[in-house]
Design a protein around this motif. Structure first.
Motif, PDB file in Angstrom:
ATOM      1  N   ALA A  46       1.568  10.055  -5.198  1.00 48.87           N
ATOM      2  CA  ALA A  46       2.851   9.188  -4.442  1.00 48.87           C
ATOM      3  C   ALA A  46       3.524  10.816  -3.872  1.00 48.87           C
ATOM      4  CB  ALA A  46       3.974   8.598  -4.951  1.00 48.87           C
ATOM      5  N   ALA A  70      -0.248   6.673   0.385  1.00 50.15           N
ATOM      6  CA  ALA A  70       0.946   7.729   0.575  1.00 50.15           C
ATOM      7  C   ALA A  70       0.282   8.624   2.026  1.00 50.15           C
ATOM      8  CB  ALA A  70       1.336   8.267  -0.081  1.00 50.15           C
ATOM      9  N   VAL A 128       6.517   4.764  -2.697  1.00 47.94           N
ATOM     10  CA  VAL A 128       6.058   4.256  -3.913  1.00 47.94           C
ATOM     11  C   VAL A 128       6.182   2.626  -3.625  1.00 47.94           C
ATOM     12  CG1 VAL A 128       6.292   3.522  -6.149  1.00 47.94           C
ATOM     13  CG2 VAL A 128       6.755   6.042  -5.531  1.00 47.94           C
ATOM     14  N   THR A 170       2.751   0.619  -1.917  1.00 47.40           N
ATOM     15  CA  THR A 170       1.730   0.821  -2.390  1.00 47.40           C
ATOM     16  C   THR A 170       1.479  -0.146  -3.663  1.00 47.40           C
ATOM     17  OG1 THR A 170       2.502   2.973  -4.263  1.00 47.40           O
ATOM     18  CG2 THR A 170       1.889   3.313  -2.047  1.00 47.40           C
TER      19      THR A 170
END
Length: 298
Positions: free
Chosen positions: A118, A181, A209, A212
């Motif tokens: 990230a 990201a 985050v 994902t």
């Protein structure tokens, strides 16, 4: 207050719909559903192992020469080992060890790999270059070979095996999350957060985050089987669990000397590994199909 309730409903409704659709697709895929039930059964066995094994004392080094290498029978369902211990009790307890170590290894890999991916994808520049070149160095080694090298340096034990697997597995999550990201930072909600002065770290951990999670869950569920197999491989080579720990790979390793006369000794731990790894692989494939609209079957 009404506005707040309305906004909350707008946020929750799509989530409920998404969860409902996931359960519907899970039920529709019979193979994935079967794998799901098998894994639930394995988890229950792992939790209840100390209470349901018929011979709890056989988990340790306790020996009974009179029952040495007995074939499967009513008394000993999976037979006994070279010390007269019940293999069924040890295989069931081994479920607890294999699942716990696999969850710890994957969890540690996620703790390292997800934040690094990230950070690399969101910040970019020299930070991205540095993280990705370190990732490439780790990825240049086969995971099992790297794990063997690490355990050989720090010493053979189950805890060291878990750490070694996590250190050889985290780059895959870094690669995955970094790609997500890079795509996410071009989205309008990220650009809006940047425009109002939100710090990079808050954007990373509050926006990037969480968005994902889906691909990470899919990858982690698929990796569980591979990690269980790797732990068994390290124990088989004498680099993971040590006697008298009832770990599947260690049991198969010990049984090599008795295979011709006591086939049951290696067969049942091997079947346990096969079923568990296959179930996690099928579940991972099913999760990928459920969470990725492109691969869904109508």
């Amino acid at each position: 207050m009404i506005l707040k309730s309305s906004n909350l409903t707008e946020i929750i409704k799509p989530r409920i719909k998404e969860v409902g659709l996931s359960f519907y697709l899970l039920k529709k895929n019979k193979l994935t559903l079967a794998a799901f039930y098998v894994i639930i059964a394995i988890i229950v066995l792992a939790i209840l192992a100390p209470f349901i094994v018929p011979y709890p004392s056989h988990i340790s080094e306790e020996a009974n020469a009179a029952n040495k290498l007995l074939p499967p029978s009513q008394e000993f369902i999976f037979g006994t080992d070279e010390l007269g211990r019940d293999i069924f009790s040890r295989v069931i307890y081994g479920t607890r060890i294999s699942l716990t170590t696999a969850v710890l290894a994957v969890g540690l890999a996620l703790l390292i790999g997800v934040p690094m991916g990230a950070i690399a994808g969101t910040i970019g520049g020299w930070v991205d270059e540095t993280i990705m070149r370190i990732t490439d160095i780790f990825l240049s080694f086969p995971p099992l070979l790297l794990a063997i090298a690490i355990v050989s340096i720090v010493g053979p034990s189950l805890n060291n095996a878990v750490i070694a697997i996590a250190l050889s597995w985290w780059p895959w999550y870094t690669r995955l999350v970094r790609g997500q990201a890079v795509s996410l930072k071009e989205r309008k909600f990220i650009q809006a957060a940047e425009a109002i002065g939100t710090s990079k770290w808050k954007i990373i951990f509050s926006h990037v985050v969480p968005n994902t999670i889906s691909p990470v869950i899919v990858q982690a569920s698929m990796d569980m089987g591979g990690v269980i197999l790797t732990i068994a491989s390290l124990s088989f080579l004498g680099l993971g669990a040590q006697a008298p720990t009832p770990e599947w790979g260690l049991m198969i390793s010990t049984s090599r000397n008795y295979f011709l006369n006591a086939w049951w000794y290696s067969i049942f731990p091997g079947i346990a590994i096969f079923i568990t790894v296959l179930a996690f692989n099928l579940l991972g494939d099913g999760f990928r199909e459920i969470m990725d609209p492109k691969t869904r079957k109508n």
